[in-house]
Design a protein around this motif. Structure first.
Motif, mmCIF file in Angstrom:
data_model
loop_
_atom_site.group_PDB
_atom_site.id
_atom_site.type_symbol
_atom_site.label_atom_id
_atom_site.label_comp_id
_atom_site.label_asym_id
_atom_site.label_seq_id
_atom_site.Cartn_x
_atom_site.Cartn_y
_atom_site.Cartn_z
ATOM 1 N N MET A 191 -3.697 -1.487 6.143
ATOM 2 C CA MET A 191 -3.460 -0.074 6.433
ATOM 3 C C MET A 191 -2.855 0.116 7.831
ATOM 4 O O MET A 191 -3.025 1.148 8.467
ATOM 5 N N ASN B 217 0.777 -1.236 0.000
ATOM 6 C CA ASN B 217 0.000 0.000 0.000
ATOM 7 C C ASN B 217 0.812 1.292 0.000
ATOM 8 O O ASN B 217 0.295 2.369 0.280
ATOM 9 N N LYS B 218 2.101 1.148 -0.277
ATOM 10 C CA LYS B 218 2.929 2.352 -0.374
ATOM 11 C C LYS B 218 2.949 3.148 0.921
ATOM 12 O O LYS B 218 2.713 2.605 1.999
ATOM 13 N N VAL C 59 -1.240 -4.318 4.066
ATOM 14 C CA VAL C 59 -2.550 -4.582 3.462
ATOM 15 C C VAL C 59 -3.719 -4.097 4.312
ATOM 16 O O VAL C 59 -4.743 -3.679 3.801
ATOM 17 N N SER D 167 -7.328 9.793 -3.189
ATOM 18 C CA SER D 167 -6.971 8.663 -2.315
ATOM 19 C C SER D 167 -7.262 8.930 -0.850
ATOM 20 O O SER D 167 -7.352 8.006 -0.049
ATOM 21 N N PHE E 30 -1.558 8.724 0.323
ATOM 22 C CA PHE E 30 -2.994 8.793 0.601
ATOM 23 C C PHE E 30 -3.434 10.167 1.090
ATOM 24 O O PHE E 30 -4.306 10.787 0.496
#
Ligand code: NAG
Ligand code: NAG
Ligand code: NAG
Ligand code: NAG
Ligand code: NAG
Ligand code: NAG
Ligand code: NAG
Length: 840
Positions: free
Chosen positions: A662, A603-604, A660, A615, A609
């Protein structure tokens, strides 16, 4: 302030017993025959009401001081009489004696402070006297001779303006009397609660050209640059508020001083030297009753004194080289140090000069345009010379290394002459800067001519293109090298030796992955596999033999991350196991290649985000709250729960990776430092990290501790809630996010800063509490910031009460220059990030 009704009544009675003017309620502005003293609780108020003199306690109520403050803002103390000798109780008396001395007497009538150096004991003399003390409307407390018959009536015997504390107000001087050596300088308070003489000093250096210098102890921290007739060379913005304040440097045989004066329409203003050594110009907004920060210094890394060493040149737009370069014709003294970004060693001349005293020379000059002139402490100044004369004079003297105009008022190239003979230090590019002429050998000038001076004007776009080309070239070179398997066997042995040497006796149980495996895993470092890149190299996605996905950080050879950082990171992370820290899975050393293998996080990073219009909706409030708590726990683990104390030093949104679920993971330990047992604080000459996230004491003095991480965490927290970057390029009214957050908080509208994507479905109490904690984390004074253990506790226990935050200094880069020159502020801020964006 601190009116004691009893004392008031008594004093009013006492007053009326003597000469009562009939208006007992209004505070007078004078101590004279009518009234020779004031007691604690009484005040003097200037004729127009602007200033008040009285007793006060900034911190502990039992410590009483006599001072002068703005009547409209009692916290804004401009002068303190007894800063180093507070009274114990409220029985103090400020009195004027017959000889014109002001005395502050304690309970037993001993002198706690006096305006003269006489040691007087006992009370005031009772003889009629011709002196009086008056608090003027300017805020100056003066002792004057009053007797009309006497010669010298009106003469000022003493004035508070001659004895500044930490504040300069309109009409006060900062400077010195070269004849007597007396000086007017500012000394910081020890803390916001303690006016005692602190570590920081701001004084005028009158050697060379007049220059205002901030000191911490005996170390020069910042200078404004020499006075050029209109402004201080490094502070061009001084000219922009001349409609309100006029700035002047008076040069007379008995006085060299900076004075600022306010126009009639100007608001109240003050220049304050903070405990951290930051000087701020504050202006009073009488509508909202707050002090606005008008300007402050130092503003950014390049303001750090002599940041780039001798003959170095600081450029705030070149984050990739950590802001330092050399002036034309010079190269780094020690390339090894330079590549480690230890720029303080400075630069040396590339080609020797051709000069014999009295003989001919073939040397010439290269112009370095638009700079804050070097320190003139040891320079020779002649204000009457012309620029041409200056050039000739410099050429004729082999010890002259550079010259510049002393005064730019006449326009053109300026007039007057400054000649530098030794090293030139503390040069930076600055808006509306001056031209500096550096002496170089003919060969060097010829070489430069080819490159062309005009190129400077188109340098910025060209640099961008060059960077792209260099990247392409590097990729090509890397591919080429990676394709030579015949070197691999030989590499293995080198590798063993190298790793032993690098890792030392640290016992790391970490798999050593072969370079060939990495080449295979990353499809020969193909562009498709690249996840991101930053100052220290590129990050690739890789698939190892067991189908395991990994992120591989390839440290670029030209990057600052050399052996030391590499060692740091490997040793550190290998030992750390926490669910909020990114896991290191292996490493590789191959010739001068250094690679790190991390767990792959799909998720970078967080910044991808929260700062993106689309995002940001992915992260709702409960998720953000979990991220905040997770980062806090990860940081706490680094600080306390692992066997070591580790300071991360570069916590920021791009260094928080998301898995994954968050769930956040702190990454990039290239800057981290380990503290020994009981070590509280360390200092470094090499301030690395990301501007805006750096605490004031770290950015200014290189002092870091667990509390500098707390500061970065506070900034990060406010970013997560607001969805705004610390640099805040989009809100022009505020220098940065902290200023914005503080203003809303102070106005009772903190919810206004909450990002619209979460505002509707968040719990206001939780969010408010988070903002509150964020503000506590970004306090200027590290002692006022909580430890991460408290932060975690405060975040998880919603009923604990929180202390009240104070206004932060908004130390971060103000970017006013960049705005004026029309540069893209957001990109220049982002470029300052010197670590890689992992996992991109
Ligand atoms: C403050 O109090 C202490 C003890 O109560 C005393 O020894 C000291 O002299 C006092 N100092 C002043 C400045 O009054
Ligand atoms: C006190 O001040 C006078 C001048 O006002 C000076 O001549 C004298 O030397 C000073 N004494 C001390 C002890 O500093
Ligand atoms: C203060 O002034 C009053 C009269 O104005 C006098 O009675 C008193 O003794 C003075 N106090 C001191 C400490 O000088
Ligand atoms: C002037 O500054 C020096 C330090 O540079 C200090 O020692 C001295 O006391 C100052 N003199 C006055 C009169 O304030
Ligand atoms: C400052 O301004 C006032 C008027 O606003 C003027 O009277 C005074 O002379 C000025 N002082 C200096 C030092 O320029
Ligand atoms: C000025 O000269 C002194 C004595 O040589 C030296 O210590 C100091 O660093 C020099 N200052 C500058 C700015 O070069
Ligand atoms: C050359 O400059 C230095 C430093 O400014 C000075 O000390 C020296 O006297 C000069 N020499 C001559 C010959 O003018």
């Amino acid at each position: 302030m601190f009116l004691n009704l009893g004392v008031m009544l008594v004093s009013v009675l006492l007053l009326c017993h003597g000469t009562c003017s009939g208006s007992g309620a209004a505070s007078p502005d004078t101590l004279n025959d009518g009234r020779r003293n004031i007691t604690d609780g009484q005040t003097l108020v200037s004729a127009g009401g602007s200033f008040t003199l009285g007793f006060f306690s900034p911190g502990e109520p039992s410590r009483r001081y006599v001072g002068i403050w703005f009547s409209a803002s009692t916290d804004a103390v401009v002068w303190v009489a007894n800063r180093d000798s507070p009274l114990n109780d409220t029985s103090g008396v400020l009195a004027i004696d017959g000889a014109g001395g002001l005395l502050l007497l304690d309970r037993s009538r001993r002198t706690a402070w006096s305006s003269s150096n006489k040691t007087t004991t006992g009370g005031t003399t009772s003889s009629s006297s011709s002196v009086e003390a008056r608090l003027l409307e300017s805020g100056n407390l003066v002792v004057v001779v009053r007797d009309d018959d006497e010669e010298g009536s009106g003469a000022v015997l003493w004035q508070s303006f001659d004895h500044p504390s930490n504040t300069l107000i309109a009409g006060m001087r900062l400077g010195r009397n070269p004849q007597t050596g007396a000086n007017w300088s500012l000394r910081s308070w020890r803390s916001p609660e303690d006016p005692a003489t602190g570590d920081c000093r701001r004084a005028m250096d009158t050697r060379g050209l007049p220059d205002c210098v901030s000191w911490r102890g005996d170390v020069k921290k910042y200078r404004t640059g020499p006075w050029n007739g209109l402004w201080f060379s490094g502070v061009p913005e001084m000219a922009s508020y001349s409609d309100m304040f006029t700035n002047q440097v008076v040069v007379r045989p008995d006085e060299v001083a900076y004075v600022f004066n306010a126009t009639a329409a100007a608001p109240f203003s003050r220049l304050v030297l903070s405990e951290a050594g930051v000087i701020q110009r504050l202006a009073w907004d009488s509508g909202s009753r707050v002090w606005n920060v008008f300007a402050q210094a130092p503003r950014d890394v390049c303001d750090e004194y002599a940041k780039c060493g001798a003959f170095g040149l600081c450029n705030i737009n070149t984050a990739s080289t950590l802001f330092c370069g050399c002036v034309e014709g010079y190269v780094p003294v020690s390339p090894a140090h330079w590549s480690m970004r230890e720029a303080v060693a400075g630069c040396r001349r590339n080609a020797p000069l051709q000069c014999r005293d009295g003989g001919a020379t073939t040397d010439g000059f290269a112009m370095v345009p638009g700079v804050k002139l070097p320190d003139t402490e040891n320079a020779t100044v002649d204000v009457s010379a012309t620029l041409e004369g200056c050039r000739a004079r410099c050429l004729a003297n082999c010890s002259c290394v550079a010259y510049a105009a002393a005064d730019i008022r006449g326009g053109g190239g300026g007039s007057g002459c400054v000649i530098w003979a030794g090293d030139i230090v503390d040069v930076r590019y600055v808006d509306k800067g001056q031209d500096l002429y550096v002496r170089l050998a003919k060969s060097e000038l010829a070489a430069n001519k080819k490159r062309g001076r005009s190129m400077l004007k188109i340098l910025l776009p060209v640099t961008a293109c060059l960077l792209v080309l260099v990247c392409v070239f590097l990729v090509w070179v890397c591919k080429f090298r990676g394709n030579r398997p015949n070197k691999d066997n030989q590499a293995k042995s080198v590798l063993g030796g190298a790793s032993n040497q690098l890792i030392g006796d640290e016992n790391i149980e970490l798999p050593l992955v072969s370079f060939r495996d990495i080449v295979t895993a990353t499809n020969d470092f193909s562009n498709e596999n690249m996840l991101g890149q930053g100052g220290f190299g590129k990050v690739y996605k890789g698939v190892l033999e067991d189908d395991k996905e990994v992120a591989i950080k390839r440290l670029s050879k030209s990057s600052g991350q050399g052996a030391e950082e590499f060692r740091n990171e490997v040793v550190l992370i290998a030992k750390l196991q926490h669910r909020n820290l990114v896991r290191l899975l292996g490493y590789c050393i191959h010739e001068d290649e250094r690679l790190l293998i991390y767990e792959y996080l799909p998720n970078k990073s967080l910044d991808v985000f929260i700062f993106d219009a689309a995002s940001k909706y992915v992260l709702d409030w409960p998720t953000r709250s979990q991220i905040i708590k997770g980062v806090a726990r990860g940081l706490l683990y680094l600080h306390q729960d692992s066997r070591l104390t580790i300071i991360h030093r570069d916590l920021k949104s791009s260094n928080i990776l998301l898995d994954v679920d968050m769930s956040p993971k702190i990454s990039d330990f290239g800057m981290a430092r380990i503290f020994g047992r009981d070590q509280q604080e360390a200092n470094t000459n090499r301030v690395v990290g990301t501007y805006g996230y750096m605490s004031p004491e770290y950015a200014m003095d290189g002092a870091f501790s667990v509390k500098s991480d707390t500061y970065s965490f506070g900034v990060l927290l406010l970013e997560i809630i607001s969805g705004l970057k610390i640099s805040l390029p989009h809100l022009s009214d505020f220098p940065n996010l902290l200023a914005y957050a503080w203003n809303l908080w102070n106005d009772g509208k903190p919810m206004d800063m909450v990002d619209s994507s979460i505002a509707d479905n968040c719990s206001p109490t939780e969010v408010l509490r988070c903002i509150h904690i964020g503000l506590l984390c970004v306090q200027d004074n590290p002692y006022n910031r909580p430890l991460m253990s408290s932060v975690v506790f405060m975040l998880e226990n919603e009923t604990t009460t929180l202390s009240t935050p104070r206004q932060p200094v908004y130390f971060a880069h103000r970017n006013s220059e960049a705005k004026e020159t029309g540069e893209n502020t957001s990109s220049s801020m982002n470029n300052m990030s010197v670590t890689m964006l992992e996992g991109r």
